[in-house]
Design a protein around this motif. Structure first.
Motif, PDB file in Angstrom:
ATOM      1  N   SER A  17      -0.241  -9.308 -33.811  1.00  0.00           N
ATOM      2  CA  SER A  17      -1.568  -8.893 -34.247  1.00  0.00           C
ATOM      3  C   SER A  17      -2.124  -7.796 -33.339  1.00  0.00           C
ATOM      4  O   SER A  17      -1.945  -7.821 -32.130  1.00  0.00           O
ATOM      5  N   ASP A  18      -2.818  -6.830 -33.938  1.00  0.00           N
ATOM      6  CA  ASP A  18      -3.411  -5.745 -33.163  1.00  0.00           C
ATOM      7  C   ASP A  18      -4.606  -6.249 -32.368  1.00  0.00           C
ATOM      8  O   ASP A  18      -5.424  -7.026 -32.883  1.00  0.00           O
ATOM      9  N   LEU A  19      -4.724  -5.753 -31.141  1.00  0.00           N
ATOM     10  CA  LEU A  19      -5.848  -6.140 -30.296  1.00  0.00           C
ATOM     11  C   LEU A  19      -7.173  -5.752 -30.942  1.00  0.00           C
ATOM     12  O   LEU A  19      -8.142  -6.525 -30.896  1.00  0.00           O
ATOM     13  N   SER A  20      -7.229  -4.575 -31.549  1.00  0.00           N
ATOM     14  CA  SER A  20      -8.475  -4.125 -32.169  1.00  0.00           C
ATOM     15  C   SER A  20      -8.915  -5.069 -33.286  1.00  0.00           C
ATOM     16  O   SER A  20     -10.101  -5.382 -33.429  1.00  0.00           O
ATOM     17  N   GLU A  21      -7.960  -5.548 -34.086  1.00  0.00           N
ATOM     18  CA  GLU A  21      -8.285  -6.481 -35.166  1.00  0.00           C
ATOM     19  C   GLU A  21      -8.686  -7.844 -34.609  1.00  0.00           C
ATOM     20  O   GLU A  21      -9.568  -8.515 -35.154  1.00  0.00           O
ATOM     21  N   GLN A  22      -8.054  -8.253 -33.539  1.00  0.00           N
ATOM     22  CA  GLN A  22      -8.408  -9.530 -32.927  1.00  0.00           C
ATOM     23  C   GLN A  22      -9.817  -9.490 -32.341  1.00  0.00           C
ATOM     24  O   GLN A  22     -10.572 -10.460 -32.458  1.00  0.00           O
ATOM     25  N   ILE A  23     -10.177  -8.367 -31.719  1.00  0.00           N
ATOM     26  CA  ILE A  23     -11.536  -8.241 -31.186  1.00  0.00           C
ATOM     27  C   ILE A  23     -12.549  -8.258 -32.327  1.00  0.00           C
ATOM     28  O   ILE A  23     -13.604  -8.901 -32.228  1.00  0.00           O
ATOM     29  N   LYS A  24     -12.226  -7.574 -33.405  1.00  0.00           N
ATOM     30  CA  LYS A  24     -13.120  -7.557 -34.562  1.00  0.00           C
ATOM     31  C   LYS A  24     -13.355  -8.966 -35.090  1.00  0.00           C
ATOM     32  O   LYS A  24     -14.488  -9.352 -35.409  1.00  0.00           O
ATOM     33  N   ALA A  25     -12.270  -9.756 -35.194  1.00  0.00           N
ATOM     34  CA  ALA A  25     -12.397 -11.132 -35.680  1.00  0.00           C
ATOM     35  C   ALA A  25     -13.157 -12.009 -34.687  1.00  0.00           C
ATOM     36  O   ALA A  25     -14.002 -12.814 -35.068  1.00  0.00           O
ATOM     37  N   ALA A  26     -12.865 -11.835 -33.400  1.00  0.00           N
ATOM     38  CA  ALA A  26     -13.473 -12.675 -32.370  1.00  0.00           C
ATOM     39  C   ALA A  26     -14.970 -12.445 -32.249  1.00  0.00           C
ATOM     40  O   ALA A  26     -15.723 -13.357 -31.920  1.00  0.00           O
ATOM     41  N   THR A  27     -15.412 -11.207 -32.513  1.00  0.00           N
ATOM     42  CA  THR A  27     -16.817 -10.857 -32.307  1.00  0.00           C
ATOM     43  C   THR A  27     -17.627 -10.797 -33.604  1.00  0.00           C
ATOM     44  O   THR A  27     -18.783 -10.368 -33.590  1.00  0.00           O
ATOM     45  N   LYS A  28     -17.040 -11.230 -34.693  1.00  0.00           N
ATOM     46  CA  LYS A  28     -17.712 -11.107 -35.986  1.00  0.00           C
ATOM     47  C   LYS A  28     -19.069 -11.819 -35.995  1.00  0.00           C
ATOM     48  O   LYS A  28     -20.083 -11.259 -36.414  1.00  0.00           O
ATOM     49  N   GLU A  29     -19.081 -13.046 -35.525  1.00  0.00           N
ATOM     50  CA  GLU A  29     -20.320 -13.830 -35.559  1.00  0.00           C
ATOM     51  C   GLU A  29     -21.377 -13.262 -34.611  1.00  0.00           C
ATOM     52  O   GLU A  29     -22.545 -13.102 -34.975  1.00  0.00           O
ATOM     53  N   ILE A  30     -20.972 -12.945 -33.391  1.00  0.00           N
ATOM     54  CA  ILE A  30     -21.951 -12.458 -32.420  1.00  0.00           C
ATOM     55  C   ILE A  30     -22.383 -11.030 -32.757  1.00  0.00           C
ATOM     56  O   ILE A  30     -23.486 -10.601 -32.390  1.00  0.00           O
ATOM     57  N   HIS A  31     -21.551 -10.296 -33.471  1.00  0.00           N
ATOM     58  CA  HIS A  31     -21.937  -8.965 -33.944  1.00  0.00           C
ATOM     59  C   HIS A  31     -23.153  -9.071 -34.860  1.00  0.00           C
ATOM     60  O   HIS A  31     -24.093  -8.272 -34.767  1.00  0.00           O
TER      61      HIS A  31
END
Length: 271
Positions: A17-31
């Protein structure tokens, strides 16, 4: 800080998995939480005020000063070098121009920041000295966020506070980036190339969540400063003081409020 959500836990099971996509998923709620702070809602409604914008610039200056000091110091580090684009992304000089426009040549003596901004800069220096690989979480969150929304927010700011020219809006301009979309693709590709173990990747994702949390705290503290300033101004109007307070007086009043908030804030937040 929020617990790591299941979306990126699932991604962690896939080492490709791409790091950029993982960050996007991880921060979705707090975004979403960040977008719904009072300060950001004012932006979305086109209701940003000059005092809000000026105080925001002060905090952004301190944040980017810390971030770019650590990015420069760690430019050759394998966790930083792939995403080091000072010519294209550096914000410090643009913020200096904007602050000079609003506060004059002595603007450095008039920069005021809340406790949350101080905590944010402390965190950036801490990881820059101890674990530079974590800088990618903050660089990605800040730079690509500002690049993505820069033109739109710049136009909203210009219209909301009645700026007749581009002066005071340098922060939103990225003259070194001819195509934001292509550059973002390049940036994501570069950050995805950073070599991280599974444990290191998990820590980076947690740091990305922290980056959003720190931004939320900054937004909330800035709003508190503005609320108290506006209340004080309202009391003076009721007391039949002059209808307009000179800008310097507002800054001096805000500085006193900032000191009070910093004293309280440092006791509330354990960092």
């Amino acid at each position: 800080m929020e617990t790591v959500n299941s979306a990126w836990k699932d991604d962690m099971q896939n080492p490709g998995s791409d790091l950029s996509e993982q960050i996007k998923a991880a921060t979705k709620e707090i975004h979403v939480r960040a977008e719904n702070t009072q300060l950001m809602l004012s932006y979305q409604k086109g209701q940003i005020t000059l005092p809000q914008y000026k105080l925001l610039l002060c905090s952004l200056y301190e944040i980017y000063k810390a971030l770019e000091e650590e990015m420069d110091r760690n430019a050759s580090h394998p966790g930083v070098a792939p995403i080091y684009f000072p010519q294209e992304l550096a914000r410090l000089e643009t913020l200096e121009r904007d602050l000079e426009h609003f506060f004059g040549q002595e603007w450095r003596k008039r920069v005021i920041i809340p406790a949350a901004t101080h905590r944010y800069t402390q965190r950036l220096h801490k990881i820059g000295e101890g674990n530079p690989k974590l800088l990618v979480a903050h660089a990605y969150t800040r730079y690509l966020g500002d690049l993505s929304g820069g033109q739109i927010l710049g136009k909203i700011t210009q219209k909301s506070i009645g700026l007749s020219s581009g002066e005071g809006l340098s922060f939103f301009s990225f003259p070194g980036v001819s195509s934001p979309n292509r550059f973002k693709q390049l940036y994501r590709s570069r950050m995805n190339s950073i070599e991280l173990t599974k444990d290191e990747r998990e820590v980076v994702l947690e740091e990305a969540i922290m980056a959003f949390e720190l931004n939320i705290q900054v937004f909330n503290d800035l709003q508190k400063m503005l609320s108290v300033t506006e209340d004080a101004y309202g009391d003076q109007v009721k007391a039949k003081t002059p209808a307009l307070i000179p800008s310097l007086s507002i800054v001096q009043l805000s500085l006193g409020i900032c000191v009070a908030l910093a004293t309280v804030g440092m006791g509330i937040y354990v960092f």
